[in-house]
Enzyme design. Structure first.
Site, PDB file in Angstrom:
ATOM      1  N   GLY A 118      -9.294  -6.226 -12.600  1.00  0.00           N
ATOM      2  CA  GLY A 118      -8.753  -4.928 -12.210  1.00  0.00           C
ATOM      3  C   GLY A 118      -8.262  -4.139 -13.414  1.00  0.00           C
ATOM      4  N   ARG A 169      -4.077   4.851  26.473  1.00  0.00           N
ATOM      5  CA  ARG A 169      -5.384   4.909  27.122  1.00  0.00           C
ATOM      6  C   ARG A 169      -5.335   4.337  28.535  1.00  0.00           C
ATOM      7  NH1 ARG A 169     -10.950   5.322  25.765  1.00  0.00           N
ATOM      8  NH2 ARG A 169     -12.011   5.342  27.766  1.00  0.00           N
ATOM      9  N   THR A 171      -9.014 -14.062  -0.761  1.00  0.00           N
ATOM     10  CA  THR A 171      -9.683 -14.684  -1.895  1.00  0.00           C
ATOM     11  C   THR A 171      -8.889 -14.606  -3.190  1.00  0.00           C
ATOM     12  OG1 THR A 171     -11.835 -14.164  -0.903  1.00  0.00           O
ATOM     13  CG2 THR A 171     -11.811 -14.684  -3.261  1.00  0.00           C
ATOM     14  N   GLU A 221      -5.809 -14.161  -6.020  1.00  0.00           N
ATOM     15  CA  GLU A 221      -4.556 -14.896  -6.213  1.00  0.00           C
ATOM     16  C   GLU A 221      -4.647 -16.288  -5.589  1.00  0.00           C
ATOM     17  OE1 GLU A 221      -1.814 -14.049  -8.029  1.00  0.00           O
ATOM     18  OE2 GLU A 221      -3.000 -12.342  -8.672  1.00  0.00           O
ATOM     19  N   ASP A 266      -8.024 -18.677  -3.668  1.00  0.00           N
ATOM     20  CA  ASP A 266      -8.800 -18.750  -2.431  1.00  0.00           C
ATOM     21  C   ASP A 266      -7.996 -19.505  -1.377  1.00  0.00           C
ATOM     22  OD1 ASP A 266     -11.643 -18.760  -1.040  1.00  0.00           O
ATOM     23  OD2 ASP A 266     -10.799 -20.777  -0.839  1.00  0.00           O
TER      24      ASP A 266
END
Length: 695
Positions: free
Chosen positions: A226, A366, A474, A476, A478
């Site tokens: 990143g 709804r 995933t 930091e 898995d």
């Protein structure tokens, strides 16, 4: 108090069954008199709340919100209000990758330089406040939340946690004011979770007093980094530290260390010599984050750029460390990086709050079908819809208190550096991050489906929430790998238990009552089906902990058996699904324990009653979902299993009755949820929705 037996129109007990129930109730009452500690006295007052269970609970959303939001409510509202005041910084529904990346940078710059919110100082001074900011920022745009995390928690956090005073003095201000945008370069093309297997190397050159960073093969290219593709100027690079020796076989490998490597010129922003940067391209989600790939070709950095808290190299090339082995140094290094897991677990709950709020409000709004010649009814009045959403709403509350406790533990750990607490936070952060993010990922799809076709409209956000959050499972760590860490720690604690060692706080129940949980189920209590019993927190917590203890004991036996023929690695792989189930069971036990504590601590009576109802639904829904396990070991008799199922459905109905107040207590303004079908005012929802498409 005499237990109530659940009766419905579907079930008419025979006279013989009535007599059996009467006998069971009498035995139960006698047992309670003879052994008053059976329902823990600490939990007695919670049982009293079930007396009014059959009446609709009245709850004040504002009072419940005050209890939920806690002391950092103000800083979150500052974040919300700033972005509400800047329409130009709000992420549009349709935006290109490149535009989204630039918008994310402007959003973060605005938050820091205009709004005056400086997250980096809280990483050090007040981690709880930092996590509160992270949750709020992620609610505005998940890409923004991740970009902030890369800058301050990962890049900045590595400098603070792995470096020493010279690094903090040199880089703190530049990181805080975003002049020094940075990356966290750990993951490689061929290695992610196995950090010890990283192949990037940093070789010390004593002639120039420098480290030389090299990518030895394509598998060692740093990947998914990143801030690397466009904005980053520095990177914390994880590499094997190699020291030259007189050994003709080559260099001495000192294990994985972290190094500060400049990747772009501070003035011109051009890529520096020896650095190759490629764009990882369009992703499933989080396209506001500029992920890139990095290759290093003999990149030279000063010796001082080694983040040397746990290991240092002198001018003469001599390595020193306060920790005696590579494994100890590696564990200490990764132990300082658990903050990323804490923030992901905490932020994932924030994402789930938004999704459940939208889905619940729309389901109340709804109307569809109904009795002949009568008005249509709300779709949340359908039992099937309650089954989808109400246990999920209960889970949001459970996760909120569990992750809040994790944040408090992490903050305490950063202040006192207690070794036992560090181990506790490491295991708990791994387990909660894995469990909560997996649950949220599944729930986002259910929320979308529960809103039918309108849930498919991009403006109602389920698509972006689902896509942006998906990677939480995933990075930091898995989730499958993290659950294995929890299982390994459980096995270690189990061994400690029988060798007289000290257990970490999270595992206290193993020390205090393992023998009780491993004893044979009582055939009498296995048949108790009264509502007071099923809603007793002691029964619920005992059931969760019994399951965990059985799973732990049985996997120990299996591992011993298979180790003889398959070796330790083969045995672990043979029992892997069992180990993952064990880890999830333990985390659920921790979550429930923290929820029960939160109910007990709530000062407002009406809020406490609402939380008790929600807590009961969370507990019984989880027991029912794994009822086969309890039936297989005769912990729950058939009649009790049926009673649990019926009560779970009834509690879902009860929670439905206060569902609006429960989601209102999250205190998320319409400009944060940003979904027309999920607006607080039902009268405005369809108006805004139709206005969006041009009517």
């Amino acid at each position: 108090m005499e237990s109530k037996v659940i009766h419905t129109t579907e079930y008419n007990p025979t006279a013989e069954e009535d007599q059996d129930q009467s006998i069971i109730r009498r035995i139960q009452r006698l047992t309670l008199h003879l052994n008053p500690t059976l329902p823990s006295r600490q939990l007695d007052h919670l049982q009293l709340l079930t007396c009014s269970a059959r009446a609709k609970i009245s709850v004040n959303a504002q009072q419940l919100s005050d209890y939920m939001r806690g002391k950092h409510r103000d800083i979150q509202e500052r974040v919300f209000e700033y972005f509400n005041s800047r329409p130009d910084l709000q992420t549009p529904i349709e935006i290109s990758k490149d535009e989204h990346r630039e918008l994310c940078l402007r959003q973060l710059l605005g938050l820091v330089r205009e709004a005056g919110i400086r997250p980096f100082r809280y990483v050090v001074e007040d981690p709880e406040k930092y996590f509160a900011i992270a949750e709020a920022v992620g609610s505005v745009d998940m890409s923004l939340g991740i970009k902030m995390g890369v800058q301050y928690s990962l890049w900045g956090g590595s400098v603070l946690n792995l470096g020493t005073k010279k690094h903090r003095d040199k880089y703190f201000d530049g990181i805080e004011n975003m002049e020094y945008l940075g990356c966290f370069a750990m993951t490689e093309l061929h290695h992610g979770s196995n950090v010890q297997g990283l192949q990037t190397v940093a070789t010390f050159d004593p002639l120039t007093d420098e480290f030389v960073i090299n990518t030895p093969n394509d598998g060692a290219i740093k990947w998914w980094i990143g801030n690397a593709a466009v904005h980053g100027k520095f990177a914390t690079v994880f590499a094997k530290l190699m020291l030259p020796t007189h050994d003709p076989k080559g260099d001495s490998d000192m294990g994985v260390h972290a190094f500060i490597v400049p990747i772009r010129d501070l003035r011109t922003h051009k890529t520096l010599p020896g650095i190759e940067i490629q764009d990882c391209g369009h992703k499933v989600g989080l396209n506001g984050v500029d992920n890139g790939a990095l290759r290093f070709r003999s990149v030279r950095i000063p010796r001082d750029n080694l983040l040397n808290r746990f290991g240092d190299v002198s001018r003469e090339g001599i390595y020193t460390s306060s920790l005696p082995s590579i494994n100890k140094r590696f564990a200490a290094t990764l132990g300082e990086l658990v903050g990323g897991r804490v923030v992901l677990a905490h932020s994932s709950v924030g994402v789930l709050k938004i999704a459940v709020t939208i889905a619940t409000r729309y389901s109340l709004l709804r109307q569809q079908f109904g009795p002949p010649k009568q008005p249509e009814i709300s779709i949340l009045d359908y039992q099937s819809h309650q089954h989808k959403l109400m246990p999920m709403l209960a889970s949001v509350y459970a996760f909120h208190f569990a992750t809040l406790n994790l944040v408090e533990k992490y903050s305490e750990m950063k202040k006192c550096h207690d070794e036992q607490l560090m181990g506790d936070v490491h295991a708990l952060s791994a387990g909660l991050k894995a469990y909560v993010t997996s649950y949220t990922a599944k729930s986002l799809s259910i929320c979308r489906e529960s809103c039918g076709g309108h849930g498919y409209a991009a403006v109602n956000r389920f698509g972006s929430l689902r896509n942006d959050h998906d990677i939480f499972q995933t990075f930091e760590g898995d989730n499958t790998v993290l659950l294995q860490q929890v299982a390994a720690d459980l096995l270690k604690q189990y061994k400690e238990k029988f060798q007289g060692g000290t257990l970490a706080v999270t595992w206290n129940y193993l020390r205090e009552s393992m023998n009780t949980y491993l004893s044979q189920p009582n055939p009498v209590t296995a048949r108790w089906e009264g509502e007071d019993h099923l809603r007793n927190p002691k029964f619920q917590l005992d059931a969760f902990r019994y399951r965990t203890s059985r799973l732990l004991q049985s996997v120990v036996i299996r591992l011993r058996k298979h180790s003889k023929t398959l070796g330790s690695f083969g045995a672990w792989n043979r029992c892997l699904n069992h180990l993952l189930t064990l880890a999830e069971s333990h985390i659920e036990s921790v979550i429930l324990a923290k929820f029960i504590d939160a109910v007990r601590s709530c000062p407002d009576a009406s809020s406490r009653a609402a939380l008790k109802l929600v807590c009961d639904l969370y507990a019984l829904d989880r027991i029912w979902n794994d009822i086969g396990t309890y039936r297989n070991v005769d912990y729950v008799a058939p009649n009790k299993a049926k009673a649990i199922h019926k009560l779970t459905e009834y509690l879902s109905f009860q929670v439905r009755n206060i569902a609006r107040e429960l989601v209102d207590a999250f205190d998320l303004p319409d400009y944060v949820t940003r979904a027309p079908i999920g607006m607080q005012s039902p009268a405005e929802a369809y108006t805004h929705y139709t206005h969006y498409v041009g009517f």
